[in-house]
Design a protein around this motif. Structure first.
Motif, PDB file in Angstrom:
ATOM      1  N   LYS A 169       0.814  -1.231   0.000  1.00  0.00           N
ATOM      2  CA  LYS A 169       0.000   0.000   0.000  1.00  0.00           C
ATOM      3  C   LYS A 169       0.843   1.275   0.000  1.00  0.00           C
ATOM      4  O   LYS A 169       0.548   2.230   0.716  1.00  0.00           O
ATOM      5  CB  LYS A 169      -0.945   0.012   1.200  1.00  0.00           C
ATOM      6  N   GLY A 170       1.919   1.263  -0.765  1.00  0.00           N
ATOM      7  CA  GLY A 170       2.762   2.448  -0.883  1.00  0.00           C
ATOM      8  C   GLY A 170       3.666   2.705   0.310  1.00  0.00           C
ATOM      9  O   GLY A 170       4.352   3.725   0.362  1.00  0.00           O
ATOM     10  N   ARG A 171       3.676   1.799   1.273  1.00  0.00           N
ATOM     11  CA  ARG A 171       4.466   2.008   2.498  1.00  0.00           C
ATOM     12  C   ARG A 171       5.906   1.527   2.317  1.00  0.00           C
ATOM     13  O   ARG A 171       6.202   0.675   1.486  1.00  0.00           O
ATOM     14  CB  ARG A 171       3.824   1.262   3.669  1.00  0.00           C
ATOM     15  N   TYR A 172       6.790   2.061   3.145  1.00  0.00           N
ATOM     16  CA  TYR A 172       8.183   1.628   3.232  1.00  0.00           C
ATOM     17  C   TYR A 172       8.193   0.413   4.166  1.00  0.00           C
ATOM     18  O   TYR A 172       7.878   0.538   5.345  1.00  0.00           O
ATOM     19  CB  TYR A 172       9.020   2.790   3.777  1.00  0.00           C
ATOM     20  N   ILE A 173       8.539  -0.766   3.648  1.00  0.00           N
ATOM     21  CA  ILE A 173       8.339  -2.007   4.402  1.00  0.00           C
ATOM     22  C   ILE A 173       9.511  -2.344   5.325  1.00  0.00           C
ATOM     23  O   ILE A 173       9.386  -2.277   6.544  1.00  0.00           O
ATOM     24  CB  ILE A 173       8.026  -3.180   3.450  1.00  0.00           C
ATOM     25  N   PHE A 174      10.654  -2.769   4.775  1.00  0.00           N
ATOM     26  CA  PHE A 174      11.796  -3.208   5.591  1.00  0.00           C
ATOM     27  C   PHE A 174      12.855  -2.123   5.622  1.00  0.00           C
ATOM     28  O   PHE A 174      13.235  -1.587   4.588  1.00  0.00           O
ATOM     29  CB  PHE A 174      12.399  -4.499   5.021  1.00  0.00           C
ATOM     30  N   GLY A 175      13.348  -1.826   6.814  1.00  0.00           N
ATOM     31  CA  GLY A 175      14.392  -0.812   6.911  1.00  0.00           C
ATOM     32  C   GLY A 175      14.647  -0.388   8.336  1.00  0.00           C
ATOM     33  O   GLY A 175      14.242  -1.058   9.288  1.00  0.00           O
ATOM     34  N   ARG A 176      15.290   0.742   8.468  1.00  0.00           N
ATOM     35  CA  ARG A 176      15.651   1.242   9.790  1.00  0.00           C
ATOM     36  C   ARG A 176      14.434   1.860  10.478  1.00  0.00           C
ATOM     37  O   ARG A 176      13.594   2.484   9.839  1.00  0.00           O
ATOM     38  CB  ARG A 176      16.767   2.278   9.672  1.00  0.00           C
ATOM     39  N   GLU A 177      14.377   1.662  11.768  1.00  0.00           N
ATOM     40  CA  GLU A 177      13.251   2.186  12.560  1.00  0.00           C
ATOM     41  C   GLU A 177      13.146   3.709  12.439  1.00  0.00           C
ATOM     42  O   GLU A 177      12.051   4.249  12.279  1.00  0.00           O
ATOM     43  CB  GLU A 177      13.411   1.769  14.023  1.00  0.00           C
ATOM     44  N   GLN A 178      14.293   4.398  12.474  1.00  0.00           N
ATOM     45  CA  GLN A 178      14.269   5.855  12.392  1.00  0.00           C
ATOM     46  C   GLN A 178      13.787   6.349  11.027  1.00  0.00           C
ATOM     47  O   GLN A 178      13.379   7.496  10.884  1.00  0.00           O
ATOM     48  CB  GLN A 178      15.620   6.485  12.766  1.00  0.00           C
ATOM     49  N   LYS A 208      11.200   5.101   9.662  1.00  0.00           N
ATOM     50  CA  LYS A 208       9.762   4.793   9.724  1.00  0.00           C
ATOM     51  C   LYS A 208       9.369   3.573   8.887  1.00  0.00           C
ATOM     52  O   LYS A 208       8.299   3.540   8.276  1.00  0.00           O
ATOM     53  CB  LYS A 208       8.934   6.007   9.318  1.00  0.00           C
ATOM     54  N   ALA A 209      10.247   2.572   8.862  1.00  0.00           N
ATOM     55  CA  ALA A 209       9.921   1.322   8.171  1.00  0.00           C
ATOM     56  C   ALA A 209       8.791   0.613   8.914  1.00  0.00           C
ATOM     57  O   ALA A 209       8.745   0.616  10.148  1.00  0.00           O
ATOM     58  CB  ALA A 209      11.143   0.416   8.101  1.00  0.00           C
ATOM     59  N   LEU A 210       7.884   0.023   8.167  1.00  0.00           N
ATOM     60  CA  LEU A 210       6.785  -0.728   8.772  1.00  0.00           C
ATOM     61  C   LEU A 210       7.321  -1.919   9.567  1.00  0.00           C
ATOM     62  O   LEU A 210       6.829  -2.230  10.654  1.00  0.00           O
ATOM     63  CB  LEU A 210       5.826  -1.208   7.676  1.00  0.00           C
ATOM     64  N   VAL A 211       8.329  -2.603   9.025  1.00  0.00           N
ATOM     65  CA  VAL A 211       8.961  -3.744   9.688  1.00  0.00           C
ATOM     66  C   VAL A 211      10.444  -3.387   9.868  1.00  0.00           C
ATOM     67  O   VAL A 211      11.250  -3.562   8.961  1.00  0.00           O
ATOM     68  CB  VAL A 211       8.807  -5.044   8.856  1.00  0.00           C
ATOM     69  N   PRO A 212      10.805  -2.879  11.051  1.00  0.00           N
ATOM     70  CA  PRO A 212      12.180  -2.421  11.263  1.00  0.00           C
ATOM     71  C   PRO A 212      13.187  -3.566  11.382  1.00  0.00           C
ATOM     72  O   PRO A 212      12.880  -4.631  11.907  1.00  0.00           O
ATOM     73  CB  PRO A 212      12.118  -1.650  12.581  1.00  0.00           C
ATOM     74  N   TYR A 213      14.386  -3.313  10.879  1.00  0.00           N
ATOM     75  CA  TYR A 213      15.493  -4.262  11.056  1.00  0.00           C
ATOM     76  C   TYR A 213      15.737  -4.481  12.548  1.00  0.00           C
ATOM     77  O   TYR A 213      15.623  -3.564  13.358  1.00  0.00           O
ATOM     78  CB  TYR A 213      16.775  -3.733  10.436  1.00  0.00           C
ATOM     79  N   GLY A 214      16.069  -5.729  12.900  1.00  0.00           N
ATOM     80  CA  GLY A 214      16.453  -6.044  14.267  1.00  0.00           C
ATOM     81  C   GLY A 214      15.307  -6.223  15.244  1.00  0.00           C
ATOM     82  O   GLY A 214      15.535  -6.457  16.429  1.00  0.00           O
ATOM     83  N   LYS A 215      14.063  -6.124  14.785  1.00  0.00           N
ATOM     84  CA  LYS A 215      12.888  -6.282  15.654  1.00  0.00           C
ATOM     85  C   LYS A 215      12.114  -7.524  15.240  1.00  0.00           C
ATOM     86  O   LYS A 215      11.988  -7.833  14.052  1.00  0.00           O
ATOM     87  CB  LYS A 215      11.951  -5.075  15.543  1.00  0.00           C
TER      88      LYS A 215
END
Length: 180
Positions: free
Chosen positions: A54-63, A65-72
């Motif tokens: 849905k146009g969102r930023y999925i995987f990435g750094r928490e800062q 605003k990734a939906l699924v942050p690395y390391g979590k």
């Protein structure tokens, strides 16, 4: 006494109806799906829900605003925790696993993911209890040249078994599976 029981029955009915409606509503955004593999002595069914990009930023750094942050820890899907049912003993991500039902969790990373099998099943997807972990193993990822709008799980045949692929956006985690 009868009036209290009647009132309590009505409250329970309303709460139950509300729960059913809410569940149906959330499933409309992230539909249920099943991925299965029944070959080469491997017997697996995976029940999960498919969130959309849905146009969102999925995987990435928490800062960022990734939906699924690395390391979590991620529930690896949406809604209820993803459940994997294993019918025969297998090697899952290089580790032996006995037949049974497990919840599947992952910890996405930039260059590899950690895959987790947990003995607790049936919980809402954000209720992760690491004290019930049976297996934790790192797996490789690859870049998918096309964008996968809905999260999906599929199987890819290999000479000695199969790879279970977790695919969303342009990221695919590869979990090798072999018969024990």
């Amino acid at each position: 006494m009868k009036k209290t029981l009647l009132t309590l029955s009505i409250v329970i009915a309303v709460v139950l109806a509300g729960f059913i409606i809410l569940r149906k509503y959330t499933k409309s955004f992230s539909p249920s799906s099943v991925a299965s593999y029944h070959e080469k002595g491997i017997d697996i069914d995976v029940n999960y829900s498919q969130p959309g990009k849905k146009g969102r930023y999925i995987f990435g750094r928490e800062q960022d605003k990734a939906l699924v942050p690395y390391g979590k820890v991620w529930r690896t899907g949406a809604n209820e925790a993803t459940v994997i049912k294993i019918g025969e003993g297998i090697s899952f991500a290089g580790r032996p696993v006995k037949p049974g039902s497990y919840s599947l969790w992952t910890i996405p990373g930039q260059s590899a993911w950690t895959v987790i099998l947990n003995s607790e099943t049936g919980q809402w997807g954000t209720s992760y209890n690491d004290g019930q972990d049976l297996l934790k193993s790192d797996v490789a990822i690859r870049i998918n040249p096309r964008v996968e709008e809905l999260f999906k799980i599929y199987f890819q045949d290999q000479p000695n078994g199969t790879n279970m692929i977790l695919s969303w956006d342009q990221t695919e985690a590869i979990i090798p599976i072999q018969h024990q």
